[in-house]
Design a protein around this motif. Structure first.
Motif, short mmCIF file in Angstrom:
data_model
loop_
_atom_site.label_atom_id
_atom_site.label_comp_id
_atom_site.label_asym_id
_atom_site.label_seq_id
_atom_site.Cartn_x
_atom_site.Cartn_y
_atom_site.Cartn_z
N ASP A 133 -0.79 2.07 6.54
CA ASP A 133 -0.76 3.08 5.47
C ASP A 133 0.19 2.59 4.39
O ASP A 133 1.41 2.56 4.62
CB ASP A 133 -0.30 4.44 6.01
CG ASP A 133 -1.32 5.05 6.96
OD1 ASP A 133 -2.52 4.92 6.67
OD2 ASP A 133 -0.93 5.63 7.98
N THR A 134 -0.32 2.22 3.25
CA THR A 134 0.50 1.73 2.15
C THR A 134 -0.01 2.28 0.83
O THR A 134 -1.09 2.85 0.75
CB THR A 134 0.49 0.19 2.07
OG1 THR A 134 -0.86 -0.26 1.94
CG2 THR A 134 1.11 -0.44 3.30
N ALA A 135 0.81 2.12 -0.20
CA ALA A 135 0.41 2.52 -1.55
C ALA A 135 -0.46 1.44 -2.16
O ALA A 135 -0.14 0.25 -2.08
CB ALA A 135 1.65 2.76 -2.42
N VAL A 136 -1.57 1.86 -2.77
CA VAL A 136 -2.48 0.92 -3.45
C VAL A 136 -2.69 1.42 -4.88
O VAL A 136 -2.39 2.57 -5.22
CB VAL A 136 -3.83 0.80 -2.72
CG1 VAL A 136 -3.63 0.26 -1.31
CG2 VAL A 136 -4.54 2.15 -2.66
N THR A 137 -3.21 0.56 -5.73
CA THR A 137 -3.44 0.92 -7.13
C THR A 137 -4.47 2.04 -7.23
O THR A 137 -5.51 2.00 -6.59
CB THR A 137 -3.93 -0.29 -7.93
OG1 THR A 137 -2.95 -1.34 -7.83
CG2 THR A 137 -4.11 0.06 -9.39
N CYS A 138 -4.16 3.05 -8.03
CA CYS A 138 -5.07 4.17 -8.24
C CYS A 138 -6.32 3.68 -8.96
O CYS A 138 -6.23 3.10 -10.05
CB CYS A 138 -4.38 5.27 -9.04
SG CYS A 138 -5.45 6.67 -9.45
N GLU A 139 -7.48 3.90 -8.36
CA GLU A 139 -8.73 3.44 -8.97
C GLU A 139 -9.15 4.32 -10.15
O GLU A 139 -9.96 3.89 -10.97
CB GLU A 139 -9.83 3.41 -7.92
CG GLU A 139 -9.57 2.40 -6.80
CD GLU A 139 -10.70 2.35 -5.79
OE1 GLU A 139 -11.66 3.15 -5.95
OE2 GLU A 139 -10.64 1.53 -4.86
N THR A 140 -8.63 5.54 -10.23
CA THR A 140 -9.02 6.43 -11.33
C THR A 140 -8.39 6.01 -12.65
O THR A 140 -9.06 5.94 -13.68
CB THR A 140 -8.61 7.88 -11.00
OG1 THR A 140 -9.23 8.28 -9.77
CG2 THR A 140 -9.03 8.83 -12.11
#
Length: 385
Positions: A133-140
């Motif tokens: 579980d990690t932070a990823v770039t927001c696709e929106t």
């Protein structure tokens, strides 16, 4: 950052309101509740803000534009020694002479997870799939934090500098210093319409699957680095690294010491006296069900020589753990001689006959000095014994 803004309270909030706001945020971001590194950093900021606003003197100093943690002269007048130094060495040149706006795009933090593996997997390597579980770039918003169709705008308060000038009077004259802009939090820009998906942070948390190859020879506590697989940074910044910390389960037979393996084999008294050859499994036998490699050595022969004493060690070369930088350790087998405890009349008669033939019906025993360890022998050598 403005402590009032951090705690979400008005500037005229009383002590009870400030304490209530702090407790709510502390429960949300405390490391024991939220292990996310971003939340831990947020907890530090919230605690720092509460430290200022819960102390009347520090709060008053901050409200006057001074440093709430400054001591000595100037603290009561609303400025600190740092303010004076800033004024003389670069603080008077306006925004151009300051630090400038801080970037929204920053590198993400490293992440750490633990992986439990068996001793054989640690010794010979293994490939595992991990769910992290990690932070990823927001696709929106693709990381910029603004709602689709919008973009950040220049802060009107600081003009995009990320800093504002504070002028204070003192016995030295006017002290002009630069402080981060409270309106834009030092970024120099404001997001008028934050992305609803990530709330303007430019990243979201998600679960993803990674394939990690654990090299042969790792030990308990070894960390395997996966570059660029950690937390994506604020504003869609580059990701940090992911570290996989190895936890090796205890084996039922073998114990590891460095790259050597140790085990114990029990043999009957008769086998120790007469000698025998034993076929024993290797650590690689644990992998037999997972691979059919012809190079897999699943057993070895141990020669127990006639007259072997209990506690004798035999070393089998290159049957230990492969080293991370090449080579392989040894397998050390300790032989324990088992004395029978329940004899039937025929067995007892045979042992009596053997004792008679060897003249051991009434042994006297032999007393010997207790064996000394290595340090004891070194001490005796230096003392001339």
């Amino acid at each position: 950052m403005d402590p009032y803004e951090l705690l979400g309270v008005d500037r005229d909030a009383d002590d009870a309101t400030i304490k209530k706001a702090y407790r709510k945020l502390a429960r949300e971001y405390h490391p024991d509740v939220n292990p996310d590194p971003v939340a831990q950093e947020r907890f530090k900021e919230v605690s720092h803000a509460y430290e200022i606003l819960s102390d009347p003197q520090k709060r008053a100093a901050y409200d006057r534009g001074g440093d709430p943690f400054a001591g000595g002269f100037g603290a009561g007048a609303g400025f600190s020694f740092t303010d004076i130094m800033d004024a003389f060495f670069g603080g008077q040149g306006g925004a151009a002479a300051g630090r400038g706006p801080r970037p929204r795009v920053r590198r993400g933090q490293d992440a750490l997870i633990r992986l439990d593996i068996d001793l054989a997997e640690a010794a010979f390597g293994v490939t595992r799939e991990l769910k992290v579980d990690t932070a990823v770039t927001c696709e929106t918003c693709h990381g910029d934090g603004a709602a689709p169709g919008t973009k950040p705008v220049t802060c009107e308060t600081c003009g995009g500098a990320g800093e504002v000038a504070h002028v204070q009077r003192s016995f030295l004259g006017e002290i002009r210093t630069l402080r981060p802009c409270a309106a834009c939090r030092g970024f120099g820009t404001i997001i008028p319409e934050p992305c609803r998906e990530c709330s303007g942070d430019g990243r979201v948390r998600t679960r993803r699957t990674l394939t990690v190859k654990i090299p042969a020879g790792v030990d308990n506590g070894t960390r395997v680095q996966l570059a660029g697989q950690g937390e994506v940074g604020p504003g869609g910044g580059p990701a940090g690294d992911l570290y996989v910390e190895i936890q090796v389960a205890r084996h039922q037979v073998f114990t590891r010491q460095g790259n050597d393996l140790h085990c114990t084999v029990t043999v009957p008294m008769t086998a120790a006296a007469l000698g025998t050859v034993l076929t024993l499994p290797t650590l690689e036998a644990d992998l037999a069900s997972e691979t059919s490699s012809p190079d897999l050595v699943t057993s070895f022969e141990l020669e127990v020589k006639p007259g072997t004493q209990s506690g004798t060690d035999q070393t089998i070369r290159a049957y230990g753990v492969p080293g991370l930088r090449g080579g392989r350790g040894d397998l050390v087998v300790t032989i324990i001689v088992e004395t029978p405890t329940a004899l039937d009349p025929a067995q007892e008669e045979l042992l009596n006959q053997l004792a008679s033939l060897r003249g051991e019906q009434h042994p006297t025993g032999q007393l010997r000095a207790a064996s000394r360890g290595m340090f004891g022998r070194l001490r005796d050598a230096f003392n001339g014994h």
